[in-house]
Design an enzyme around this catalytic site. Structure first.
Site, PDB file in Angstrom:
ATOM      1  N   GLU A  24      31.244  74.728  89.547  1.00  0.00           N
ATOM      2  CA  GLU A  24      31.703  76.111  89.623  1.00  0.00           C
ATOM      3  C   GLU A  24      30.475  77.019  89.510  1.00  0.00           C
ATOM      4  O   GLU A  24      29.691  76.883  88.569  1.00  0.00           O
ATOM      5  CB  GLU A  24      32.686  76.421  88.488  1.00  0.00           C
ATOM      6  CG  GLU A  24      33.969  75.611  88.537  1.00  0.00           C
ATOM      7  CD  GLU A  24      34.861  75.892  87.337  1.00  0.00           C
ATOM      8  OE1 GLU A  24      34.751  76.981  86.746  1.00  0.00           O
ATOM      9  OE2 GLU A  24      35.658  75.008  86.985  1.00  0.00           O
ATOM     10  N   TYR A 106      36.356  75.822  97.301  1.00  0.00           N
ATOM     11  CA  TYR A 106      37.590  76.500  96.911  1.00  0.00           C
ATOM     12  C   TYR A 106      37.343  77.423  95.731  1.00  0.00           C
ATOM     13  O   TYR A 106      36.234  77.499  95.182  1.00  0.00           O
ATOM     14  CB  TYR A 106      38.673  75.479  96.581  1.00  0.00           C
ATOM     15  CG  TYR A 106      38.392  74.527  95.439  1.00  0.00           C
ATOM     16  CD1 TYR A 106      39.135  74.570  94.274  1.00  0.00           C
ATOM     17  CD2 TYR A 106      37.410  73.545  95.552  1.00  0.00           C
ATOM     18  CE1 TYR A 106      38.907  73.690  93.229  1.00  0.00           C
ATOM     19  CE2 TYR A 106      37.164  72.650  94.519  1.00  0.00           C
ATOM     20  CZ  TYR A 106      37.921  72.725  93.357  1.00  0.00           C
ATOM     21  OH  TYR A 106      37.681  71.850  92.340  1.00  0.00           O
ATOM     22  N   ASP A 108      38.302  78.292  91.909  1.00  0.00           N
ATOM     23  CA  ASP A 108      38.859  77.636  90.725  1.00  0.00           C
ATOM     24  C   ASP A 108      38.520  78.463  89.494  1.00  0.00           C
ATOM     25  O   ASP A 108      37.339  78.675  89.185  1.00  0.00           O
ATOM     26  CB  ASP A 108      38.278  76.221  90.596  1.00  0.00           C
ATOM     27  CG  ASP A 108      38.999  75.394  89.548  1.00  0.00           C
ATOM     28  OD1 ASP A 108      40.213  75.595  89.365  1.00  0.00           O
ATOM     29  OD2 ASP A 108      38.354  74.537  88.916  1.00  0.00           O
ATOM     30  N   GLU A 113      33.957  77.178  93.791  1.00  0.00           N
ATOM     31  CA  GLU A 113      33.601  75.820  93.394  1.00  0.00           C
ATOM     32  C   GLU A 113      33.286  74.978  94.615  1.00  0.00           C
ATOM     33  O   GLU A 113      34.006  75.014  95.619  1.00  0.00           O
ATOM     34  CB  GLU A 113      34.723  75.167  92.581  1.00  0.00           C
ATOM     35  CG  GLU A 113      34.406  73.737  92.176  1.00  0.00           C
ATOM     36  CD  GLU A 113      35.247  73.226  91.015  1.00  0.00           C
ATOM     37  OE1 GLU A 113      35.289  71.997  90.837  1.00  0.00           O
ATOM     38  OE2 GLU A 113      35.835  74.036  90.298  1.00  0.00           O
ATOM     39  N   ASN A 171      31.660  62.888  88.399  1.00  0.00           N
ATOM     40  CA  ASN A 171      32.768  61.959  88.578  1.00  0.00           C
ATOM     41  C   ASN A 171      32.236  60.598  89.009  1.00  0.00           C
ATOM     42  O   ASN A 171      31.383  60.512  89.900  1.00  0.00           O
ATOM     43  CB  ASN A 171      33.736  62.487  89.633  1.00  0.00           C
ATOM     44  CG  ASN A 171      34.353  63.808  89.227  1.00  0.00           C
ATOM     45  OD1 ASN A 171      35.265  63.841  88.409  1.00  0.00           O
ATOM     46  ND2 ASN A 171      33.858  64.906  89.776  1.00  0.00           N
TER      47      ASN A 171
END
Length: 523
Positions: A24, A106, A108, A113, A171
């Site tokens: 972000e 997008y 967020d 982000e 991740n």
């Protein structure tokens, strides 16, 4: 633990796995400080969508089906084509955009982000994270051509200094056979102490900069518990979100939210590679006793203690009564990794050897002289801030220092201090401008991101209606949509679909051809 192996990855300890970073970005309007951040973020996305259209790429929205970000246990992966109703078609358009490099862009929590495409090596993951800065800079530059409109200022950082924090989340796909208790035991001391190598530095102490000073990790003041699902409040060291976007029987997704947003190459590559090696040890050998013995007496307090110890001499209490410094703990992790790889690390695959070398050289440089250690972002930022403070007689609560801290992470290449001055401050470039520019538009070739990105480039605005990590929604041209599942992150590579999307045939049979191409590998 038995050695199960992973598709495309050697059975020995190494860095290769599915991984990626979502960031972000900070945003505000310098000439309109009360502007709504959601509106600004949406406008920024609109600017980049226009950039893509100027490049001849159609708009492709995000397919939200199958997502469950609040679940501790992921839903089953989609395994077959699904037909969408007219109501679903409108719902799935959403507000997210899929890019030709396979990334997701997008809004967020009032921030733009950029979620980088999944990669299977640290270098690929790192260069695609760095490409996110180019995405933001391109949107800012396009808006600048319209001075009659509200202008953006965008920063790759984590905090606004007034209490708000926004995330840089790593991740990693991890074999589910690894007990979560082993992950926690191994990773809590590792993540608490990793900022000494990978921290991005911050002016201000406390969530709202209540005290003047400088600290190693912008994220540290916002960590409040050891375990938890939350990412926007009561943030934990170990996040329990478990949404693998893959076969949930075999994989879990490790969602790391303690990370800093880095503007230098080395910490981005090192944090991905070092954690990948720790996970590889757990998958191949179970929890080493040496790591289990590093359990901290108070991990949450240790996060702040590590971040505020600019000499790296503070000793952290362990649960067994011993005390170790953050550097000693990191050295213990590296020691186990190096031992399991073998005496001659050079015989390992090149990327694994590179990460071990970066990890070792970072620890050694900080051990010799913290203030001159090369490749460590917080050290470089601290040096330029101390220089300005000494030259102008500034205290650490001076607005000029806070402004310089912010300018460090400005996404504009001609304004961001990390981009302009990094090499002169001991932050080497590990990726060329050409590599990062290519990553902005081209997906990793060795994961399903290749299929997603190429589908956007070749079919976007026409036959490709929407996409996600685990699906493509295709317009057959016959009045209906069909979803093709992509549950295997290692299928849909450049080799798998070579030439398939460029077929001159009509798109009606494309779903069936894709399913054939994405089927189980043959021996």
């Amino acid at each position: 633990m038995t050695d199960r192996g992973m598709p495309g990855r050697p059975a020995s300890v190494g860095v290769r796995r599915i991984m990626g970073i979502e960031t972000e970005y900070g945003i505000f309007a310098p000439d309109c400080p009360d502007a709504d951040l959601n509106d600004l973020s949406a406008q920024l996305l609109g600017e980049y969508a226009a950039v893509c259209r100027e490049r001849g790429v159609g708009d492709v929205r995000w397919d939200y089906s199958g997502e469950a970000p609040t679940d501790h246990v992921a839903s089953s992966a989609v395994t077959a084509i699904a037909r969408l109703s007219a109501q679903e078609q409108e719902w799935y358009r959403g507000t997210s955009t899929v890019l030709t490099n396979g990334a997701r862009l997008y809004v967020d929590h009032s921030h733009p982000e950029y979620a980088a495409p999944e990669a299977d090596t640290p270098r690929l993951a790192a260069v695609h994270d760095l490409a996110g800065r180019r995405v933001m800079a391109a949107a800012v530059a396009r808006r600048a051509r319209r001075p009659d409109l509200v202008q953006f200022a965008v920063f790759k950082n984590n905090v606004d200094g007034r209490g708000a924090a926004y995330g840089t989340h790593e991740n990693y796909l991890v074999e589910r056979a690894v007990p979560f208790s082993d992950l926690t035991a191994a990773l809590v001391p590792f993540l608490v102490t990793r900022p000494v190598l990978c921290g991005s530095g911050r002016v201000g102490l406390g969530p709202c900069s209540e005290q003047p000073g400088f600290q190693i990790s912008p994220r540290a003041d916002y960590i409040e518990q050891i375990l938890g699902l939350q990412t926007t409040h009561r943030r934990p060291i170990m996040n329990t979100r478990d949404e693998p976007h893959a076969d949930s029987q075999r994989w879990r997704r490790l969602h790391v939210i303690t990370s800093d947003a880095n503007s230098a190459d080395t910490p981005v590559l090192l944090k991905l590679g070092a954690l990948s090696l720790v996970l590889s040890v757990l998958e191949r050998h179970g929890l080493p006793q040496q790591w289990a013995a590093l359990r901290l007496a108070d991990p949450v307090t240790a996060c702040q203690d590590v971040s505020r110890d600019l000499t790296l001499t503070r000793r952290l209490p362990l649960a067994d009564g011993r005390e170790l410094t953050a550097l000693e703990i990191q050295r213990a992790y590296l020691g186990v990794v190096a031992e399991l790889i073998g005496q001659d690390v050079a015989t390992a695959d090149p990327e694994t050897a590179e990460i071990v070398d970066l990890w070792r050289s970072g620890i050694e440089a900080l051990s010799r002289d913290v203030q001159s250690a090369e490749g460590v972002e917080w050290v470089a930022k601290y040096a330029i801030l101390r220089s300005l403070a000494a030259r102008e007689g500034l205290d650490w609560d001076a607005p000029k220092l806070a402004a310089l801290d912010l300018q460090w992470s400005d996404v504009r290449p001609d304004r961001g201090l990390a981009q302009r001055l990094g090499p002169d401050l001991g932050l080497p470039r590990l990726f060329t401008d050409a590599e990062i520019a290519r990553a902005e538009t081209t997906p990793p070739p060795t994961t399903r991101a290749w299929l997603r990105g190429e589908a956007v480039r070749l079919l976007g605005g026409d036959a490709l209606y929407a996409a996600s990590w685990h699906s493509l929604v295709l317009d057959t041209g016959q009045g209906w949509l069909e979803r093709v599942a992509t549950p295997d992150p290692w299928r849909g590579t450049r080799d798998d679909i070579d030439g398939l999307l460029q077929s001159p045939d009509g798109q009606v049979d494309l779903p069936e051809r894709l399913l054939t191409a994405l089927g189980p590998r043959t021996a």
